[in-house]
Scaffold this active site. Structure first.
Site, PDB file in Angstrom:
ATOM      1  N   ALA A  84     -10.020 -15.470  19.066  1.00  0.00           N
ATOM      2  CA  ALA A  84      -9.185 -16.541  19.600  1.00  0.00           C
ATOM      3  C   ALA A  84      -9.879 -17.871  19.370  1.00  0.00           C
ATOM      4  O   ALA A  84     -11.071 -17.921  19.053  1.00  0.00           O
ATOM      5  CB  ALA A  84      -8.932 -16.327  21.101  1.00  0.00           C
ATOM      6  N   GLU A 107     -14.310 -15.668  12.817  1.00  0.00           N
ATOM      7  CA  GLU A 107     -14.885 -14.880  13.904  1.00  0.00           C
ATOM      8  C   GLU A 107     -15.104 -13.413  13.532  1.00  0.00           C
ATOM      9  O   GLU A 107     -16.059 -12.794  14.005  1.00  0.00           O
ATOM     10  CB  GLU A 107     -14.003 -14.979  15.152  1.00  0.00           C
ATOM     11  CG  GLU A 107     -13.997 -16.382  15.760  1.00  0.00           C
ATOM     12  CD  GLU A 107     -13.465 -16.400  17.177  1.00  0.00           C
ATOM     13  OE1 GLU A 107     -12.935 -15.374  17.644  1.00  0.00           O
ATOM     14  OE2 GLU A 107     -13.592 -17.453  17.828  1.00  0.00           O
ATOM     15  N   SER A 127      -4.182 -19.067  33.081  1.00  0.00           N
ATOM     16  CA  SER A 127      -4.419 -19.135  34.530  1.00  0.00           C
ATOM     17  C   SER A 127      -3.608 -20.296  35.088  1.00  0.00           C
ATOM     18  O   SER A 127      -4.145 -21.381  35.340  1.00  0.00           O
ATOM     19  CB  SER A 127      -5.916 -19.324  34.825  1.00  0.00           C
ATOM     20  OG  SER A 127      -6.161 -19.313  36.210  1.00  0.00           O
ATOM     21  N   GLU A 133      -3.479 -24.603  30.103  1.00  0.00           N
ATOM     22  CA  GLU A 133      -3.737 -24.029  28.787  1.00  0.00           C
ATOM     23  C   GLU A 133      -2.689 -22.972  28.432  1.00  0.00           C
ATOM     24  O   GLU A 133      -2.403 -22.076  29.221  1.00  0.00           O
ATOM     25  CB  GLU A 133      -5.121 -23.376  28.732  1.00  0.00           C
ATOM     26  CG  GLU A 133      -5.426 -22.777  27.364  1.00  0.00           C
ATOM     27  CD  GLU A 133      -6.730 -21.989  27.348  1.00  0.00           C
ATOM     28  OE1 GLU A 133      -7.417 -22.020  26.329  1.00  0.00           O
ATOM     29  OE2 GLU A 133      -7.032 -21.337  28.366  1.00  0.00           O
ATOM     30  N   GLU A 154     -21.376 -22.802  15.404  1.00  0.00           N
ATOM     31  CA  GLU A 154     -22.722 -22.822  15.988  1.00  0.00           C
ATOM     32  C   GLU A 154     -22.712 -22.645  17.506  1.00  0.00           C
ATOM     33  O   GLU A 154     -23.704 -22.214  18.103  1.00  0.00           O
ATOM     34  CB  GLU A 154     -23.426 -24.129  15.634  1.00  0.00           C
ATOM     35  CG  GLU A 154     -22.714 -25.375  16.135  1.00  0.00           C
ATOM     36  CD  GLU A 154     -23.413 -26.645  15.723  1.00  0.00           C
ATOM     37  OE1 GLU A 154     -23.025 -27.719  16.223  1.00  0.00           O
ATOM     38  OE2 GLU A 154     -24.352 -26.577  14.905  1.00  0.00           O
ATOM     39  N   GLU A 156     -20.836 -20.516  19.063  1.00  0.00           N
ATOM     40  CA  GLU A 156     -20.452 -19.147  19.383  1.00  0.00           C
ATOM     41  C   GLU A 156     -21.634 -18.196  19.219  1.00  0.00           C
ATOM     42  O   GLU A 156     -22.535 -18.435  18.411  1.00  0.00           O
ATOM     43  CB  GLU A 156     -19.310 -18.690  18.472  1.00  0.00           C
ATOM     44  CG  GLU A 156     -18.030 -19.492  18.636  1.00  0.00           C
ATOM     45  CD  GLU A 156     -16.981 -19.133  17.597  1.00  0.00           C
ATOM     46  OE1 GLU A 156     -15.792 -19.205  17.930  1.00  0.00           O
ATOM     47  OE2 GLU A 156     -17.373 -18.792  16.467  1.00  0.00           O
TER      48      GLU A 156
END
Length: 208
Positions: A84, A107, A127, A133, A154, A156
């Site tokens: 994600a 990823e 949420s 979001e 960088e 992650e």
């Protein structure tokens, strides 16, 4: 702190004023004074405003799903989850597709196989009592390892990437090994759309 007086009516919701408590390149923390469809007096609510996000379910030709294992500093844990990423600015779902394909490759190190497709499945709020979001869900199928491999940002800390069968996902969720909203929400969507079938179901249909 900064404050702005605005009045925007939308389906009975009216924003009477907004105070910005904090802002950086990733998020804003604001306190809104809002009149709701059932309340005449404005209610104050502190909200974390974030850019929209994309969540990708990468599916292999064999029907397995590619997950990453990533260190998550806020919860002090390393967890399995679907890839994600945040979208830099609000855009339409067409632009989100480009972001989804980029996050998939960066990823996981996977990409769409020739003739593969990226399918928009829907959206959800991660949420809604805390943040605005909104996450857009995509199914990428079939996928294959990319010759370029992964290219993690960088910031992650992705420590592993593996393929899991639908039955393995079900077990990991039941046992609490998968516990992030993005992956749980995607699992629910895939199940509701009958895209995610268990190994036993696939095998029984093959026998027929």
């Amino acid at each position: 702190m900064t404050e702005s007086e605005i009045a925007v009516d939308r389906d009975g919701w009216e924003v009477a004023g907004t105070t910005t408590n904090f802002a950086d390149s990733h998020l804003r923390v604001v306190t809104d004074r809002v009149r709701t469809p059932t309340r005449e007096d404005a209610v104050s609510w502190t909200i974390v405003q974030r850019n929209s996000a994309v969540v990708i379910a990468p599916m292999t030709p064999e029907g397995k799903f590619v997950l990453i294992r990533q260190e998550r500093i806020p919860i002090r844990a390393t967890i399995w989850e679907m890839p994600a990423g945040q979208v830099e600015e609000l855009c339409d779902t067409g632009s989100f597709q480009d972001v989804a394909l980029r996050e998939l490759r960066e990823e996981t190190g996977y990409e769409l196989a020739p003739g593969g497709e990226l399918i928009f499945l829907g959206e959800f709020y991660s949420s809604p009592g805390f943040t605005d979001e909104r996450a857009f869900q995509f199914l990428a199928r079939p996928v294959r390892p990319s010759p370029q491999g992964a290219a993690h940002h960088e910031s992650e800390a992705i420590v592993d990437c593996r393929e899991f069968s639908p039955d393995e996902l079900k077990r990991m969720i039941a046992e609490g090994e998968i516990r992030d909203a993005n992956t749980l929400g995607m699992y629910a969507r895939l199940t509701a759309l009958r895209i995610l079938e268990s190994d036993s179901t696939v095998q029984s249909e093959a026998v027929r």
